[in-house]
Design an enzyme around this catalytic site. Structure first.
Site, PDB file in Angstrom:
ATOM      1  N   HIS A  86      56.172  21.073 -13.142  1.00  0.00           N
ATOM      2  CA  HIS A  86      55.549  21.102 -14.470  1.00  0.00           C
ATOM      3  C   HIS A  86      54.987  22.493 -14.759  1.00  0.00           C
ATOM      4  CE1 HIS A  86      55.476  16.663 -15.290  1.00  0.00           C
ATOM      5  NE2 HIS A  86      55.757  16.672 -14.005  1.00  0.00           N
ATOM      6  N   ASP A 125      50.358  18.160 -21.221  1.00  0.00           N
ATOM      7  CA  ASP A 125      51.537  17.778 -20.443  1.00  0.00           C
ATOM      8  C   ASP A 125      51.850  16.303 -20.700  1.00  0.00           C
ATOM      9  OD1 ASP A 125      53.167  18.769 -17.788  1.00  0.00           O
ATOM     10  OD2 ASP A 125      52.676  16.647 -17.632  1.00  0.00           O
TER      11      ASP A 125
END
Length: 489
Positions: A16, A122
């Protein structure tokens, strides 16, 4: 025009953070009026020392307008022993909210810091939009998985809202059921649903997060229009603002500049001596491993029987941490000889290399590599497409089974070893053994020189590169995102 600042809050995983950093660098490259600050949440499933080493930005090409702020670590990771993993993640994110408010406050009060134009959360940290709402700042999401998986999550959230889905007893995985998904031509079998759909706690966690997505100013997805046109169109039809700006990878010159670890140089030198498109890469991600040594030996037997040249990133099961499963570890030479069939390394010395951690992107970019046995993480799929290397699917965990189904059945751009293999991380749930014959069949299919799959991947490879160029689809969506951000500010 004065500078404006975007603040990113990625999930604390290297996949990520890596794709977030790539996107941040691209934004800065495309607009001199933007700066980016990444608020780094310390990981809770790897050691802090290992994480900080991997986050050493001194060795990376980092623009002046990109900065990192490391937030305090979660004070009591032993909490995880009494909490479900989903609840623990929620607990960590809630703990970080005051730290993020404090960091944003300091940035806002710093006379040298550009004004805040928006917060980018996110896919695993959507509750952070509460902070943006408090600050009356636009709030976006960077979605590191596919547009299809985003649509999948939102579709099942809609079913739940309509009381068409019973979340009190979710037992899809072994049900044999198949579901119609609006943007897929094929019905999707429950066997390829991610684990989150077969556990009540995970399902409710994702449904709650899916509800929050409706409040976002927009969702940036790491994909490109030519690859997932149906899914992207379906999302837009649901009145979502979507920006497909991928593939976001360390590509092109960045790959060439990246330092190859000392332990990988011998493999890269060996690849230089191999014929074009003749080598198969087997790599299963930073957390990919096989707990069953019999499975390792079946792979070895398949490689010997196929006679194909190969580079095999073989890693051993991780140590169990207090919180979670850490990344897989490398075998010592002695351990490697013990886990492989007797004589395997000597027998394949001329045609193959077995290594630990592998610089996957650099290997895929090498002209000698012609096939990829992959766990089907979305970043790995995008890398394989960009470099024109077809995949034989072997998913391990997370949403990888869904990704494998999309690539094999829906897009017809991968060969199949398995679609529904999964490691559950519980001692009582061992995955079934995939035998050498099935593995060998997948290997031979993916290495075929003139297959339809290889042709499609090569064509999509060219499309992925054009998408990033001026006038391309991803380039245009990126410009639209920058325009919307600066307009909101």
């Amino acid at each position: 025009m004065k500078k404006s600042q975007l603040v990113f809050v990625p999930y604390p995983g290297m996949g990520h953070i890596g794709s977030t950093t790539a996107f941040a660098k691209l934004l800065i490259k495309h607009n001199q009026h933007l700066s980016v600050t990444v608020l780094v949440i310390p990981p809770f499933d790897v050691s802090i020392d290992s994480f900080m080493k991997s986050m050493d930005t001194t060795s990376l090409s980092i623009p002046n307008c990109l900065s990192f702020i490391h937030l305090p670590p979660y004070p009591d990771p032993t909490n995880s022993q009494s909490l479900h993993r989903a609840a623990f993640i929620d607990s960590v994110i809630e703990y970080q909210k005051p730290n993020i408010r404090d960091a944003l406050s300091k940035l806002n009060s710093d006379p040298d810091s550009p004004p805040l134009a928006g917060l980018v959360v996110d896919m695993f940290t959507p509750t952070m939009i509460d902070v943006a709402i408090d600050l009356k700042a636009p709030h976006f999401m960077f979605y590191a998985s596919s547009a299809a998986f985003l649509g999948f999550v939102l579709h099942f959230h809609m079913l739940r809202e309509q009381d068409s889905l019973d979340t009190t007893v979710i037992n899809f995985k072994d049900s044999g059921l198949e579901f119609a998904i609006p943007f897929f031509e094929n019905h999707v079998p429950a066997s390829v649903f991610p684990r989150v759909m077969s556990e009540k706690e995970w399902a409710l966690y994702f449904f709650r997060n899916a509800g929050r997505m409706k409040r976002l100013s927009g969702i940036i997805v790491n994909t490109f229009e030519e690859l997932e046109s149906q899914a992207i169109q379906s999302l837009c039809n649901d009145n979502l603002t979507v920006y497909p700006i991928g593939p976001m990878l360390n590509i092109g010159e960045d790959v060439k500049k990246t330092n190859i670890p000392e332990g990988s140089k011998e493999v890269m030198n060996w690849l230089d001596d191999q014929p074009p498109s003749s080598v198969l890469l087997l790599c299963f991600g930073s957390k990919g491993y096989f707990d069953d040594e019999n499975q390792v030996r079946e792979i070895a037997r398949a490689l010997v029987s196929s006679g194909v040249r190969f580079v095999w990133s073989l890693r051993r099961p991780p140590l169990k941490s207090l919180v979670s499963v850490e990344s897989a570890r490398d075998y010592s030479n002695q351990e490697l000889e013990a886990v492989l069939p007797v004589g395997f390394l000597e027998q394949t010395a001329e045609i193959g290399r077995v290594m630990g951690w592998a610089p996957q992107a650099q290997i895929l970019a090498h002209k000698a590599v012609g096939g990829f046995v992959s766990h089907c993480g979305w970043n790995s799929i995008l890398e394989s497409i960009y470099y024109g290397v077809p995949i034989a699917t072997w998913p391990i965990y997370s949403e990888q089974q869904f990704n494998a189904f999309e690539m094999v059945r829906e897009l017809k751009m991968s060969e199949e070893i398995s679609l529904d293999y999964r490691i559950e991380y519980e001692e009582s749930k061992k995955p079934r053994l995939i035998n050498a014959e099935r593995i060998e069949k997948g290997i031979k299919q993916v290495m075929q020189k003139e297959s339809e799959v290889r042709k499609k991947v090569k064509e999509m490879s060219e499309m992925s590169k054009r998408a990033l160029m001026e006038g391309g689809s991803s380039y245009s969506y990126l410009q639209r995102f920058i325009h919307d951000v600066l307009k909101c500010e």
